[in-house]
Design a protein around this motif. Structure first.
Motif, PDB file in Angstrom:
ATOM      1  N   CYS A   9      61.431  72.617  47.506  1.00  0.00           N
ATOM      2  CA  CYS A   9      61.508  72.331  46.065  1.00  0.00           C
ATOM      3  C   CYS A   9      60.890  73.480  45.290  1.00  0.00           C
ATOM      4  O   CYS A   9      59.703  73.768  45.444  1.00  0.00           O
TER       5      CYS A   9
ATOM      6  N   THR B  53      64.159  73.287  40.560  1.00  0.00           N
ATOM      7  CA  THR B  53      65.000  72.319  41.297  1.00  0.00           C
ATOM      8  C   THR B  53      65.102  70.980  40.557  1.00  0.00           C
ATOM      9  O   THR B  53      66.199  70.428  40.418  1.00  0.00           O
ATOM     10  N   PRO B  54      63.973  70.469  39.981  1.00  0.00           N
ATOM     11  CA  PRO B  54      64.072  69.182  39.270  1.00  0.00           C
ATOM     12  C   PRO B  54      64.859  69.234  37.958  1.00  0.00           C
ATOM     13  O   PRO B  54      65.155  68.192  37.369  1.00  0.00           O
TER      14      PRO B  54
ATOM     15  N   GLU C  91      67.649  66.863  37.261  1.00  0.00           N
ATOM     16  CA  GLU C  91      67.466  65.509  36.704  1.00  0.00           C
ATOM     17  C   GLU C  91      67.983  65.450  35.270  1.00  0.00           C
ATOM     18  O   GLU C  91      68.209  64.386  34.723  1.00  0.00           O
TER      19      GLU C  91
ATOM     20  N   GLU D 104      56.235  64.793  36.842  1.00  0.00           N
ATOM     21  CA  GLU D 104      57.665  64.709  37.149  1.00  0.00           C
ATOM     22  C   GLU D 104      57.970  65.479  38.427  1.00  0.00           C
ATOM     23  O   GLU D 104      58.727  65.043  39.287  1.00  0.00           O
ATOM     24  N   THR D 105      57.321  66.641  38.587  1.00  0.00           N
ATOM     25  CA  THR D 105      57.601  67.463  39.771  1.00  0.00           C
ATOM     26  C   THR D 105      57.045  66.818  41.038  1.00  0.00           C
ATOM     27  O   THR D 105      57.691  66.824  42.087  1.00  0.00           O
TER      28      THR D 105
ATOM     29  N   GLU E  40      56.669  63.592  41.468  1.00  0.00           N
ATOM     30  CA  GLU E  40      57.565  62.438  41.727  1.00  0.00           C
ATOM     31  C   GLU E  40      58.811  62.947  42.456  1.00  0.00           C
ATOM     32  O   GLU E  40      59.209  62.417  43.484  1.00  0.00           O
ATOM     33  N   TYR E  41      59.383  64.032  41.931  1.00  0.00           N
ATOM     34  CA  TYR E  41      60.604  64.599  42.517  1.00  0.00           C
ATOM     35  C   TYR E  41      60.333  65.048  43.957  1.00  0.00           C
ATOM     36  O   TYR E  41      61.086  64.762  44.878  1.00  0.00           O
TER      37      TYR E  41
ATOM     38  N   GLU F  32      59.826  62.115  46.379  1.00  0.00           N
ATOM     39  CA  GLU F  32      61.126  61.495  46.711  1.00  0.00           C
ATOM     40  C   GLU F  32      61.837  62.357  47.757  1.00  0.00           C
ATOM     41  O   GLU F  32      62.372  61.859  48.742  1.00  0.00           O
ATOM     42  N   MET F  33      61.768  63.675  47.547  1.00  0.00           N
ATOM     43  CA  MET F  33      62.411  64.605  48.490  1.00  0.00           C
ATOM     44  C   MET F  33      61.758  64.490  49.867  1.00  0.00           C
ATOM     45  O   MET F  33      62.438  64.417  50.902  1.00  0.00           O
TER      46      MET F  33
END
Ligand code: G3P
Ligand code: MG
Length: 470
Positions: free
Chosen positions: A151, A155-156, A159, A361-362, A364-365, A368-369
């Protein structure tokens, strides 16, 4: 420690220590499997203390952990149990200095790969396609990562596709063309660069530009105030110049280039051109290049549908090869904020969104990844679904920057939808400087643990997971 020799996981009484050659890791793995849970011990009180977590939480963890640690050398996969912890590695200052691998980086990734401990790379770097950066990293670190566990700062941005895929966006970074291709690769269909606007209308920036490459043709022409004749009669009414221009605007503005959002993907090179174009759009009428919103005169800055502003990270400094930290994208952001303050006479805060570490946010992203990658990867290694589903309990964030890596992990700890614990491990091979960065207890930038380099950091984490490390 000279050339890195990771002596790992040997059970007391097992003769000799081992350097991390492939054959020895296999042997070590076999040793591990025979390790009886009794060898496991709860993490050192220091961690419990620093994290202020209730003691029994950890001892419970450690005691259960052992039983789950059956390694792939065990006869049948049904016996295998998946590690409930994983790593998130920063790149610059932890694994690499610019393009140079740091000591122990390759060994660490090989070790985790061998013992089926999942990890992702989570960097504030950017400016390349994920697949190209992964290929480069695999070549340098002799690893076999994929874009599933990589990441980078922008990359995010994917979204934001639902909102901007069919809109026109402006992008900048170290290489305009590369930034355009990256965003088009994500699915953003209409992507413009400051270079395109400059090529279409050099008057926008009456100086030499840093980059000489020609911009691409714009999807629509740039608005230019119409040359209106004072006293022109429209529908029988004599208009003032201003009225005539307004009239013209209302009629024709929509046929011109409108920017709906602006993205900074990595450290810009042509700050002067970028700042001029970004500031023009932040003061424009609804994002139409070449216009100026009257709302600004009423102090209603960014109150007339101007494009949203997104930064992929806000790192002021980062660890490159030079012996002193270098300015990063955050310096460009502060420069823009400083100019905005002058233009608005300090009456309006520049509204903008930053991604990247330390922003939630990053994390969280990235989480998830990591959860997705862990499941796919462990299944690909033969772990039964039911085992993998036992889920991820703890992530060790290994970083060199207290402002981004550490603050982000500490802030996100236990706040994600999985309630995963994030432990922050700071290494001394990057921007961290004890003299300049001496954070007090409770400061979100204060790491749970500080170690010399990445190898020492993961040793600490494995010990915390009850592995015996010598
Ligand atoms: O530009 C990259 C830099 O800001 C930091 O990268 O890998 O240390 O997060 P990294
Ligand atoms: Mg770093």
């Amino acid at each position: 420690m000279g050339a890195l020799s990771l002596r790992l996981f040997t059970r007391p009484g097992v003769v000799g220590c081992r350097s991390l050659s492939r054959s020895s890791t296999v042997a070590t793995a076999a040793l591990i499997n025979k390790r009886s849970p009794s060898l496991l011990r709860p993490p050192p009180p220091s961690l419990v203390a620093t994290r202020g977590l209730k003691d029994e939480t950890f001892s419970k963890e450690a005691s259960t952990l052992g039983k789950r640690w059956i390694r792939p050398d065990a006869p049948s996969p049904s016996e295998w149990e998946a590690p409930s912890f994983a790593f998130a590695f920063d790149i610059d200052g932890v694994l690499l200095h610019e393009r140079e691998p740091l000591e122990g980086a390759a060994q660490v990734l090989a070790l985790l790969d061998h013992y089926h401990i999942p990890f992702i790379l989570l960097t504030n770097g950017g400016g390349k396609f994920e697949r190209d950066r992964v290929a480069e990293l695999n070549q340098k670190l002799h690893s076999n990562m994929t874009t599933d566990n990589f990441c980078q700062s922008h990359t995010p941005f994917q979204e934001l596709l639902p909102e901007y895929a069919d809109k026109t966006i402006l992008v900048t970074g170290s290489d305009y063309e590369k930034c355009r291709q990256i965003m088009q690769g994500y699915g953003f269909r209409s992507v413009v660069t400051p270079g395109d606007i400059f090529t279409a209308k050099p008057e926008v920036f009456p100086f030499e530009t840093v980059g000489k490459e020609m911009g691409k043709p714009l999807p629509k022409p740039l608005w230019t105030p119409p040359k209106v004749v004072e006293g022109e009669t429209v529908k029988g009414k004599v208009l003032s110049a201003e009225e005539a221009e307004k009239e013209e605007e209302e009629k024709r503005l929509g046929e011109h280039l409108k920017i709906d959002a602006m993205f900074v993907l990595n450290d810009p090179r042509d700050w002067a051109l970028d700042v001029q174009v970004f500031m023009d759009l932040l003061q424009s009428k609804q994002g139409y290049v070449g216009t100026y919103s009257e709302e600004n005169n009423r102090g209603n800055w960014q109150g007339d549908g101007q494009p949203k502003l997104f930064f992929s990270n806000s790192d002021l400094i980062w660890a490159a090869k030079y012996h002193l930290p270098r300015f990063g994208q955050g310096a460009f952001q502060h420069a823009l904020v400083g100019i905005w303050k002058e233009v608005t006479e300090g009456k309006a805060e520049l509204k903008r969104t930053s991604f990247g570490k330390p922003h939630r946010e990053t994390y969280e992203y990235a989480e998830e990844m990591l959860v997705r990658h862990r499941e796919e990867w462990l299944k690909s290694k033969g772990y039964p679904q039911k085992v993998v589903r036992q889920g991820l309990k703890r992530v060790y964030m290994v970083g060199d920057n207290p402002e981004s890596d550490i603050a982000g992990a500490n802030d996100y700890d236990g706040k994600g939808k999985y309630g995963t614990e994030w432990v922050s491990l700071l290494v001394e091979t990057g921007v961290y400087n004890e003299l300049r960065m001496n954070f007090k207890e409770g400061d979100v930038r204060k790491a749970d643990v500080v170690r010399k380099n990445v190898a020492e950091a993961i040793k600490w984490a494995l010990m915390n997971e009850g592995w015996k490390v010598e």
